[in-house]
Design a protein around this motif. Structure first.
Motif, PDB file in Angstrom:
ATOM      1  N   ARG A 161      17.864  -9.265   3.157  1.00  0.00           N
ATOM      2  CA  ARG A 161      18.125  -8.401   4.309  1.00  0.00           C
ATOM      3  C   ARG A 161      16.890  -8.317   5.201  1.00  0.00           C
ATOM      4  O   ARG A 161      16.988  -8.251   6.416  1.00  0.00           O
ATOM      5  N   MET A 162      15.696  -8.332   4.599  1.00  0.00           N
ATOM      6  CA  MET A 162      14.476  -8.297   5.376  1.00  0.00           C
ATOM      7  C   MET A 162      14.355  -9.526   6.265  1.00  0.00           C
ATOM      8  O   MET A 162      14.032  -9.452   7.444  1.00  0.00           O
TER       9      MET A 162
ATOM     10  N   ASN B 229       7.793  -0.583   4.902  1.00  0.00           N
ATOM     11  CA  ASN B 229       7.320   0.469   3.999  1.00  0.00           C
ATOM     12  C   ASN B 229       8.355   0.798   2.930  1.00  0.00           C
ATOM     13  O   ASN B 229       8.032   0.955   1.746  1.00  0.00           O
ATOM     14  N   GLY B 230       9.613   0.905   3.331  1.00  0.00           N
ATOM     15  CA  GLY B 230      10.663   1.214   2.380  1.00  0.00           C
ATOM     16  C   GLY B 230      10.867   0.122   1.359  1.00  0.00           C
ATOM     17  O   GLY B 230      11.064   0.397   0.166  1.00  0.00           O
ATOM     18  N   MET B 231      10.764  -1.126   1.801  1.00  0.00           N
ATOM     19  CA  MET B 231      11.007  -2.238   0.901  1.00  0.00           C
ATOM     20  C   MET B 231       9.841  -2.469  -0.051  1.00  0.00           C
ATOM     21  O   MET B 231      10.031  -2.920  -1.176  1.00  0.00           O
ATOM     22  N   CYS B 232       8.606  -2.140   0.398  1.00  0.00           N
ATOM     23  CA  CYS B 232       7.453  -2.287  -0.495  1.00  0.00           C
ATOM     24  C   CYS B 232       7.606  -1.399  -1.725  1.00  0.00           C
ATOM     25  O   CYS B 232       7.148  -1.751  -2.818  1.00  0.00           O
ATOM     26  N   ALA B 233       8.240  -0.245  -1.537  1.00  0.00           N
ATOM     27  CA  ALA B 233       8.441   0.665  -2.663  1.00  0.00           C
ATOM     28  C   ALA B 233       9.512   0.145  -3.621  1.00  0.00           C
ATOM     29  O   ALA B 233       9.515   0.488  -4.810  1.00  0.00           O
TER      30      ALA B 233
ATOM     31  N   LEU C  24       7.027  -7.966  -2.734  1.00  0.00           N
ATOM     32  CA  LEU C  24       6.670  -7.748  -1.343  1.00  0.00           C
ATOM     33  C   LEU C  24       5.412  -6.897  -1.244  1.00  0.00           C
ATOM     34  O   LEU C  24       4.530  -7.152  -0.423  1.00  0.00           O
ATOM     35  N   GLN C  25       5.310  -5.890  -2.091  1.00  0.00           N
ATOM     36  CA  GLN C  25       4.124  -5.043  -2.093  1.00  0.00           C
ATOM     37  C   GLN C  25       2.877  -5.855  -2.435  1.00  0.00           C
ATOM     38  O   GLN C  25       1.827  -5.697  -1.806  1.00  0.00           O
ATOM     39  N   ARG C  26       2.983  -6.755  -3.425  1.00  0.00           N
ATOM     40  CA  ARG C  26       1.852  -7.611  -3.781  1.00  0.00           C
ATOM     41  C   ARG C  26       1.467  -8.522  -2.619  1.00  0.00           C
ATOM     42  O   ARG C  26       0.292  -8.761  -2.368  1.00  0.00           O
ATOM     43  N   ASN C  27       2.483  -9.024  -1.922  1.00  0.00           N
ATOM     44  CA  ASN C  27       2.218  -9.905  -0.793  1.00  0.00           C
ATOM     45  C   ASN C  27       1.450  -9.178   0.299  1.00  0.00           C
ATOM     46  O   ASN C  27       0.497  -9.718   0.872  1.00  0.00           O
ATOM     47  N   VAL C  28       1.841  -7.947   0.604  1.00  0.00           N
ATOM     48  CA  VAL C  28       1.163  -7.161   1.632  1.00  0.00           C
ATOM     49  C   VAL C  28      -0.270  -6.845   1.195  1.00  0.00           C
ATOM     50  O   VAL C  28      -1.210  -6.914   1.992  1.00  0.00           O
TER      51      VAL C  28
END
Length: 251
Positions: free
Chosen positions: A46-47, A135-139, A144-148
């Motif tokens: 979806r992202m 922000n919502g998807m990183c949680a 995705l959080q690791r990538n950021v």
């Protein structure tokens, strides 16, 4: 230099089937491994569908200014972007350049306000991912959080790349080597390089004078390391440049 065109603004998906140029770009992009992760969780798919292309931004046009709110994670798709601040005395200090595939605005993640200006040096197009969704998807998605976090880590490392007592030859060699590595990641020649920025901006970024940049480039030419024609560089001896830059790049 680009064999695909972009609309003014639209949703993707990225790298449509059969568009090899777009696919090659996405594979070298800072977040391309996320957008192209077809087997990953549904939130990532979806992202990918929410990423937008924006542009074209003309040379001299600001993408954002210091103090502007951060609304999206932006990736340079085409062109070159200069990142800079204006010091209290009124002089400009170049913080870096963003090339195709690189993220801009990462310094704003803390308080969601940009800490510098970003201006297009060439015609620029962007891929943009809305911050609220990111922000919502990183949680929800650890990958995705690791990538950021990796993006932020590389951003910090790059910001401190030239901090230290290095000779002008070392600084310029490191700059050219990084351009070469970036071109190679994009599937381009690591030896035929285009400078999207003026020498005065390169000098500002490297904390040198324009005269020093010109002098060192002439020395590199005389030593057979490269050939310069306006904003085009042909690297003739990449190992020698790597050797000059090794104390800075440490890789």
């Amino acid at each position: 230099m680009n064999d695909f065109t972009l609309p003014r603004s639209r949703a993707l998906p990225l790298a449509p089937h059969g568009n090899l140029a777009a696919l090659r770009f996405c594979m070298a992009c800072d977040i391309g491994d996320i957008c192209l992760a077809e087997s990953e969780a549904e939130p990532l798919r979806r992202m990918e569908a929410r990423v937008e292309h924006t542009g074209s931004y003309r040379p001299g046009q600001y993408l954002f200014r210091e103090g502007d709110p951060l609304t999206s994670l932006s990736i340079v798709r085409t062109g070159t972007v200069k990142l800079f601040v204006v010091e209290p005395c009124g002089t400009e200090q170049v913080l870096g350049f963003a090339l195709p595939g690189e993220a801009i605005g990462l310094d704003a993640f803390h308080d969601e306000r940009h800490g510098c200006h970003a201006v297009a040096l060439e015609t620029v197009a962007l891929c943009q991912l809305p911050l609220t969704m990111l922000n919502g998807m990183c949680a929800k998605v650890p990958q995705l959080q690791r990538n950021v976090l990796n993006l932020l880590s590389r951003h910090i490392a790059k910001a401190h790349l030239l901090v230290g007592c290095y000779a002008a030859e070392q600084r310029l060699a490191a700059f050219i080597v990084l351009l070469s590595r970036h071109a190679e990641r994009r599937g381009l020649s690591p030896r035929q390089l285009h400078l999207g920025m003026a020498r005065v901006d390169i000098a500002n970024y490297l904390r040198l004078t324009p005269e020093t940049i010109s002098r060192v480039l002439r020395r590199f030419q005389d030593d057979g390391l490269l050939q310069v024609s306006r904003r085009e560089l042909e690297v003739l001896d990449l190992p020698a440049l790597n050797d000059l830059a090794r104390n800075i790049l440490r890789s």
